[in-house]
Design an enzyme around this catalytic site. Structure first.
Site, PDB file in Angstrom:
ATOM      1  N   SER A  67      -2.484  14.698  66.949  1.00  0.00           N
ATOM      2  CA  SER A  67      -3.408  15.483  66.130  1.00  0.00           C
ATOM      3  C   SER A  67      -2.648  16.620  65.459  1.00  0.00           C
ATOM      4  O   SER A  67      -1.473  16.870  65.746  1.00  0.00           O
ATOM      5  CB  SER A  67      -4.543  16.065  66.985  1.00  0.00           C
ATOM      6  N   GLY A  68      -3.327  17.318  64.561  1.00  0.00           N
ATOM      7  CA  GLY A  68      -2.809  18.537  63.977  1.00  0.00           C
ATOM      8  C   GLY A  68      -1.488  18.380  63.255  1.00  0.00           C
ATOM      9  O   GLY A  68      -1.232  17.385  62.568  1.00  0.00           O
ATOM     10  N   ILE A  69      -0.634  19.392  63.406  1.00  0.00           N
ATOM     11  CA  ILE A  69       0.656  19.397  62.725  1.00  0.00           C
ATOM     12  C   ILE A  69       1.516  18.223  63.167  1.00  0.00           C
ATOM     13  O   ILE A  69       2.194  17.592  62.347  1.00  0.00           O
ATOM     14  CB  ILE A  69       1.380  20.735  62.967  1.00  0.00           C
ATOM     15  N   ASP A  99       2.235  12.064  72.864  1.00  0.00           N
ATOM     16  CA  ASP A  99       1.115  12.990  73.003  1.00  0.00           C
ATOM     17  C   ASP A  99       0.522  12.821  74.392  1.00  0.00           C
ATOM     18  O   ASP A  99       0.582  11.728  74.982  1.00  0.00           O
ATOM     19  CB  ASP A  99       0.042  12.703  71.939  1.00  0.00           C
ATOM     20  N   TYR A 132       0.142  33.367  74.375  1.00  0.00           N
ATOM     21  CA  TYR A 132       0.546  32.513  73.248  1.00  0.00           C
ATOM     22  C   TYR A 132       1.649  33.181  72.434  1.00  0.00           C
ATOM     23  O   TYR A 132       2.670  32.567  72.100  1.00  0.00           O
ATOM     24  CB  TYR A 132      -0.674  32.223  72.375  1.00  0.00           C
ATOM     25  N   LYS A 136       5.556  31.769  71.898  1.00  0.00           N
ATOM     26  CA  LYS A 136       6.115  31.393  70.596  1.00  0.00           C
ATOM     27  C   LYS A 136       7.349  32.228  70.247  1.00  0.00           C
ATOM     28  O   LYS A 136       8.285  31.730  69.602  1.00  0.00           O
ATOM     29  CB  LYS A 136       5.044  31.505  69.516  1.00  0.00           C
ATOM     30  N   THR A 171      -5.532  23.565  62.107  1.00  0.00           N
ATOM     31  CA  THR A 171      -5.314  22.646  63.225  1.00  0.00           C
ATOM     32  C   THR A 171      -6.532  22.686  64.139  1.00  0.00           C
ATOM     33  O   THR A 171      -7.370  23.589  64.040  1.00  0.00           O
ATOM     34  CB  THR A 171      -4.078  23.075  64.031  1.00  0.00           C
TER      35      THR A 171
END
Length: 257
Positions: free
Chosen positions: A22-24, A43, A163, A167, A198
């Protein structure tokens, strides 16, 4: 060295993409395939990984979907082995798997902090480690880690110390791996997306603020996941042959203000 447009081709660069369900991650897997790469889609949702791979096969060529856990070295080693059997030894990889959440720092349970760091940072390290073992044995390659502009700034209005810290760690891990593997043919870079549509940014605590985030972005909108594909293709390709240890911020100018 003469530049040609073929430098952007991903032909003969089998790719391994985590978070490809999914997403990016899904957008990058599909985009890499469009640029000539065979792709192993990894995934935690095995069905979603296989769905991305099936879409690639239907469109152009070879792909395989594999379920697994980025916090498990054994799971990653097995997935990389399956990738080698299906599409050949990987030459490029994009580590997109990640999670987010929102909790005030003073109330955040330790297990929540550990979980986000374990997936977002340790998971990127373990993924890169498994990928590099193959690349080192086959002449090198390119690894791209998905970080976030949240590794550079603290997002106004979002309670996500875990988070943000994870990152920022991805960005410095990327630099560390880049210097460690540079003389053995592996380039390592990161991409730091800004606010992007996302599944993570459609969660309730973020979705209500998207209009404000768009207003705070010089380009005046939120990114689509497909807008992360071009930067990833560049970093994976021979067009970026002298680029390593870099963090490419793709945020519509958000960090400028």
């Amino acid at each position: 060295m003469t530049f040609t447009p073929e430098a952007f081709s991903l032909d003969d660069k089998p790719a391994f993409v985590t978070g490809a369900g999914s997403g990016i991650g899904r957008a990058v897997a599909l985009g890499f395939a469009a640029c000539g790469a065979d792709v192993a889609c990894f995934d935690r949702d095995a069905e979603a990984a296989r769905a991305t791979a099936d879409q690639i096969v239907a469109a152009r060529g070879r792909a395989v979907g594999v379920g697994g856990d980025v916090t498990s070295p054994e799971s990653l080693a097995e997935a990389v082995r399956i990738a080698a059997e299906s599409i050949g030894p990987i030459r490029t990889a994009v580590n997109c798997a990640g999670v987010a959440g929102a909790t005030a720092a003073e109330d955040m349970p330790a297990e929540d902090f550990r979980r986000v760091v374990d997936i977002n940072l340790t998971g990127v390290f373990l993924s890169a480690q498994a990928e590099a073992r193959v690349m080192l044995a086959h002449g090198g390659g390119s690894i791209i880690n998905i970080a976030s502009m949240s590794g550079t700034i603290a997002n106004r209005g979002l309670l996500q110390a875990h988070y943000n810290a994870s990152k920022a760690g991805v960005m410095h891990l990327t630099r560390s791996l880049a210097t460690e593997w540079a003389d053995r043919g592996i380039r390592v870079n990161s991409i730091s997306p800004g606010y992007t549509l996302t599944p993570m940014n459609k969660r309730p605590e973020v979705a209500e603020r998207l209009k404000a985030y768009a207003a705070d972005t010089p380009l005046g909108r939120i990114a689509e996941v497909e807008e992360m594909v071009g930067p990833a293709v560049f970093l994976a390709s021979d067009a970026a042959s002298f680029v390593t240890g870099s963090d490419l911020i793709v945020d519509g100018g958000y960090v400028c203000w």
